[in-house]
Design an enzyme around this catalytic site. Structure first.
Site, mmCIF file in Angstrom:
data_model
loop_
_atom_site.group_PDB
_atom_site.id
_atom_site.type_symbol
_atom_site.label_atom_id
_atom_site.label_comp_id
_atom_site.label_asym_id
_atom_site.label_seq_id
_atom_site.Cartn_x
_atom_site.Cartn_y
_atom_site.Cartn_z
ATOM 1 N NE ARG A 140 -31.327 -20.526 17.944
ATOM 2 C CZ ARG A 140 -32.561 -21.297 18.795
ATOM 3 N NH1 ARG A 140 -33.297 -20.668 18.312
ATOM 4 N NH2 ARG A 140 -31.845 -22.193 19.637
ATOM 5 C CB CYS A 194 -26.853 -22.907 28.388
ATOM 6 S SG CYS A 194 -26.707 -24.483 29.145
#
Length: 393
Positions: free
Chosen positions: A210, A337
């Site tokens: 992030r 992921c």
């Protein structure tokens, strides 16, 4: 010496020597002894040479998981040593000072079948295997001894438990645990819904990725697709974004994202929508919408090798659509992921999407798992998170 012994077929012992902790059903020659699922077993090769000690469950395709490669007692002292090692490692790398972090990452912390996340004064546990389920009470006891903890919640709702013959459980197993806990990550506040959220309630593994938005988010119009509770978008807002549009199919996640935006005093620039991201990306393209930054953080599109082909089609579709709504010379941050999607596969499908979208890409940064989600060499399954920051032109 343990009463049960599991013998490996000739030729299948190499992966164990190479550090892989799983023994599949087709690798087993025989099991000697009166065996109950979940029991500890000595693991030996076809000649009878000692390879390690693990726990086994013939009902599972992953029939045994290696706990140690030494001749040692698997008692409370063993579990205490392993949990303390995991905690000491987090202290060494400094993540224990964070509000929230992963304390145990299963096989990568030499505790197969166990996930533990810490959110402030509270712990969320996921016990995924029968062998670990049988020592769950011991694990809880040790955690209370090692850490100042007000409550422990078991979030044992993962579908993989069914393959182990386990029921789904979702409950407090020590102390008191509030329905929601507020944590701070990268100077952003998040409300973590422990009982009702996905996985353990918050995706701690994207913490470092992030931060890749810093700089490029300044003054930008940002699309946060598959936003869940707002992780990337709220970081973008804190980094000076002009606007943030978050999209997720979960109504509950969107409610939490909106709450998080208000809690961080960025609700005036953050807008959230409940929608299917695939459909919404097409709509945004048709509407002629353009963004300075697009973030794609989808769930795992595949949990098995058989589904990889379909997953790659999904990755190609969302990335192609995203590239078409990124302004010239601006940025796409895209993630995968699933450990079944290798770096090579992921980058190749992104490249194919770029060719079909008639776009040119430059890789600005590659991101992955933070240090509290370590990768065990020899066990590729522990490397699952891939993140690419791309310039699109």
């Amino acid at each position: 010496m343990l009463p049960n012994t599991l013998y490996i077929k000739k030729g299948f012992e190499k992966s164990i020597y190479d550090g892989h902790p799983w023994i599949y059903k087709n690798a087993i020659n025989r099991i000697r002894g009166k065996f109950t699922p979940g029991d500890l077993v000595e693991i030996k090769d076809w000649r009878g040479k000692f390879l390690g000690i693990g726990y086994a469950n013939p009902a599972s395709y992953i029939t045994a998981r290696v706990l140690t490669r030494e001749q040692e007692n698997i008692d409370e002292g063993f579990w205490h040593k392993r949990l303390k090692r995991a905690l000491d490692f987090r202290r060494k790398i400094g993540v224990n000072a964070l509000d929230a972090y992963r304390l145990v990452f299963s096989e990568a912390d030499f505790l197969p079948g166990l996930i533990i996340d810490k959110f402030g004064d509270y712990i969320v546990m996921q016990v995924l295997t029968l062998g670990m389920e049988r020592v769950k009470d011991t694990i809880v006891k040790i955690l209370i001894d090692l850490l100042p903890v007000k409550g422990i919640y078991q979030k044992n709702d993962a579908a993989v438990r069914a393959f182990e013959g386990l029921t789904l459980e979702d409950s407090i197993i020590f102390g008191e645990v509030p329905e929601k806990v507020v944590i701070e990550e990268n100077d952003v506040k998040f409300c973590v819904n422990i009982a009702g959220g996905q996985k353990t309630g918050h995706f701690l593994d994207q913490r470092c990725n992030r931060i890749l938005l810093k700089g490029i988010a300044q003054g930008a119009n940002v699309l946060d697709a598959f936003c869940y509770t707002g992780g990337f978008g709220l970081n973008a807002a804190k980094f000076g974004a002009k606007s943030v549009l978050g999209v997720d199919v979960s109504e509950e996640a969107i409610k939490t994202a909106s709450h998080n935006a208000k809690m961080n005093e960025v609700d005036e620039i953050c807008e959230y929508e409940v929608a299917n991201v695939f459909d919404r990306l097409r709509e945004l393209e048709k509407e002629g919408q353009q963004f300075d930054v697009v973030v794609l953080d989808p769930p795992a599109f595949t949990k098995s090798k058989k589904a990889v082909e379909g997953a790659l089609r999904g990755y190609k579709e969302i990335n192609l659509r995203a590239m078409k709504i990124v302004k010239e010379g601006c940025f796409l941050l895209t993630c995968s992921c699933s450990h079944h999607i290798s770096w090579d596969l992921f980058e190749s499908v992104i490249f194919e999407a770029a060719k079909d979208a008639h776009k040119t890409l430059r890789i600005i940064a590659r991101g992955g798992q933070p240090p509290d989600h370590p990768i065990l060499l020899g066990f590729d399954e522990s490397l699952y998170l891939k993140c690419l920051l791309l310039e699109v032109s």
